[in-house]
Design an enzyme around this catalytic site. Structure first.
Site, PDB file in Angstrom:
ATOM      1  N   CYS A  55      26.652 -10.879  68.945  1.00  0.00           N
ATOM      2  CA  CYS A  55      25.719 -11.339  67.918  1.00  0.00           C
ATOM      3  C   CYS A  55      24.639 -12.237  68.516  1.00  0.00           C
ATOM      4  CB  CYS A  55      26.516 -12.086  66.844  1.00  0.00           C
ATOM      5  SG  CYS A  55      25.532 -13.018  65.675  1.00  0.00           S
ATOM      6  N   CYS A  69      24.316 -15.659  66.879  1.00  0.00           N
ATOM      7  CA  CYS A  69      25.480 -16.480  67.254  1.00  0.00           C
ATOM      8  C   CYS A  69      25.243 -17.130  68.621  1.00  0.00           C
ATOM      9  CB  CYS A  69      26.751 -15.636  67.317  1.00  0.00           C
ATOM     10  SG  CYS A  69      27.232 -14.909  65.736  1.00  0.00           S
TER      11      CYS A  69
END
Length: 153
Positions: A75, A78
């Site tokens: 991600c 993230c």
């Protein structure tokens, strides 16, 4: 990492003398000092949880709220928020602890809390989720979110 997870707490490594100090989750939030040299200790970094049992114990037994960062290694957002989460952990001053849950590794935890987008940050206290926000945010916004949540808990 300056800690090791145990069933009911952490073992913190003293930055001054290197001694290992056991701290029960129920004692988090208290003043913690090294048993050897009396240096003040705090977690100061995100706790990486790798089992459902670790998540359950920390979220249920911690005397202070737990900010959990639900993330995944693939991600992009993230990865962008990871340094901000580290800043939040350093700035927590023992008022709360920060943990990271890799949703790829701990998919049962992510499913239990219906995490549908990442990064998602949730505050847990007494084993219950009390608030959450989703999306990459700067440390200042994450700190405000946690402080407001703690004020209403």
């Amino acid at each position: 990492m300056n800690y090791v997870l145990e069933e009911n707490g952490l073992v913190l490594k003293c930055p001054s003398c290197g001694a290992r100090n056991r701290v029960a989750y129920a004692k988090l939030g208290n003043t913690i000092v090294c048993g050897n040299c009396k240096t003040s200790l705090q977690v100061g970094e995100p706790i990486e949880l790798s089992t459902v049992g670790e998540f359950d114990a920390l979220s249920r037994l911690s005397a202070v709220p737990v900010l959990v960062d639900f993330w995944a290694p693939w991600c992009g957002p993230c990865k962008m928020v990871a340094p901000e989460i580290a800043k939040v952990a350093q700035q927590s001053s023992g008022d709360f602890v920060v943990a990271k849950v890799n949703t790829e590794v701990l998919s049962p935890v992510a499913a239990r809390y219906q995490i549908s987008s990442i990064p998602t940050m949730a505050v847990f206290h007494g084993g219950q989720e009390v608030a959450r926000i989703a999306g990459a945010r700067p440390a200042s916004v994450i700190m405000d979110f946690v402080r407001k949540t703690m004020a209403h808990a």
